[in-house]
Design a protein around this motif. Structure first.
Motif, PDB file in Angstrom:
ATOM      1  N   ILE A 109       3.968   0.271   2.514  1.00 16.96           N
ATOM      2  CA  ILE A 109       3.434  -0.614   3.546  1.00 16.96           C
ATOM      3  C   ILE A 109       3.216  -2.014   2.976  1.00 16.96           C
ATOM      4  N   LYS A 153      -5.435   3.210   9.045  1.00 18.41           N
ATOM      5  CA  LYS A 153      -4.340   2.561   9.766  1.00 18.41           C
ATOM      6  C   LYS A 153      -2.974   3.163   9.425  1.00 18.41           C
ATOM      7  N   TYR A 154      -2.770   3.550   8.175  1.00 20.24           N
ATOM      8  CA  TYR A 154      -1.457   4.010   7.734  1.00 20.24           C
ATOM      9  C   TYR A 154      -1.413   5.499   7.402  1.00 20.24           C
ATOM     10  N   ARG A 212       7.590   4.733   3.355  1.00 18.88           N
ATOM     11  CA  ARG A 212       6.154   4.943   3.163  1.00 18.88           C
ATOM     12  C   ARG A 212       5.549   3.876   2.252  1.00 18.88           C
ATOM     13  N   PRO A 233       0.643   4.820   0.835  1.00 17.73           N
ATOM     14  CA  PRO A 233      -0.273   5.788   1.448  1.00 17.73           C
ATOM     15  C   PRO A 233      -0.121   7.213   0.925  1.00 17.73           C
ATOM     16  N   TYR A 253       0.878  -1.172   0.000  1.00 18.63           N
ATOM     17  CA  TYR A 253       0.000   0.000   0.000  1.00 18.63           C
ATOM     18  C   TYR A 253       0.908   1.213   0.000  1.00 18.63           C
ATOM     19  N   HIS A 275      -6.989   0.456   5.483  1.00  8.52           N
ATOM     20  CA  HIS A 275      -5.594   0.798   5.246  1.00  8.52           C
ATOM     21  C   HIS A 275      -5.364   2.305   5.321  1.00  8.52           C
TER      22      HIS A 275
END
Length: 142
Positions: free
Chosen positions: A92, A112-113, A90, A50, A48, A109
């Motif tokens: 994930i 969370k991130y 950065r 972000p 991921y 997500h």
């Protein structure tokens, strides 16, 4: 008469041996993480990203991002992100999803991130004012 039986037996033994060998040497090809990404444990399929609210599919080497309200798969990012360069800090590793649509967990997500964003893109691909808003077309509602 013994020669055909012997030949048949040898052919059957060879076929059995070749079949057994083929079963042992079957290998499944799995994608390799890109150079910019952190190493992953076995079985991880996605990252991921972000900073740009997107995913990267390790197996297919495709980015997955939203354009005009739809999740798109592409080997490259859209023009709006031409200045984006992923960093391990950065990027994930996604351990909580396996399948073809990691974005089904996008809301989880994203929360969370969340954190400071390094990339701010306005429509048209220009840089924003640093307020963390304006991720280009299609990144409003998910």
């Amino acid at each position: 008469m013994k020669t055909p039986k012997l030949l048949f037996t040898l052919l059957m033994a060879f076929a059995f041996y070749a079949s057994a060998d083929a079963q042992v040497s079957v290998n499944v090809s799995v994608g390799t993480p890109p150079a910019w990404a952190p190493a992953t444990p076995a079985g991880v399929e996605y990252y991921y990203l972000p900073d740009i609210d997107s995913y990267y599919d390790i197996r297919t080497t495709e980015y997955i991002y939203v354009t005009n309200g739809r999740w798109i798969r592409s080997r490259s990012l859209p023009v709006a992100y031409r200045t984006y360069h992923p960093t391990p800090a950065r990027t994930i590793i996604i351990n909580d999803y396996h399948g073809r649509s990691p974005y089904v967990k996008y809301k989880v997500h994203k929360v969370k991130y969340k954190g400071p964003k390094k990339v701010v893109v306005k429509e048209g691909g220009g840089h924003g004012n640093g307020n963390g808003k304006g991720h280009g077309k299609g990144h409003g509602k998910h």
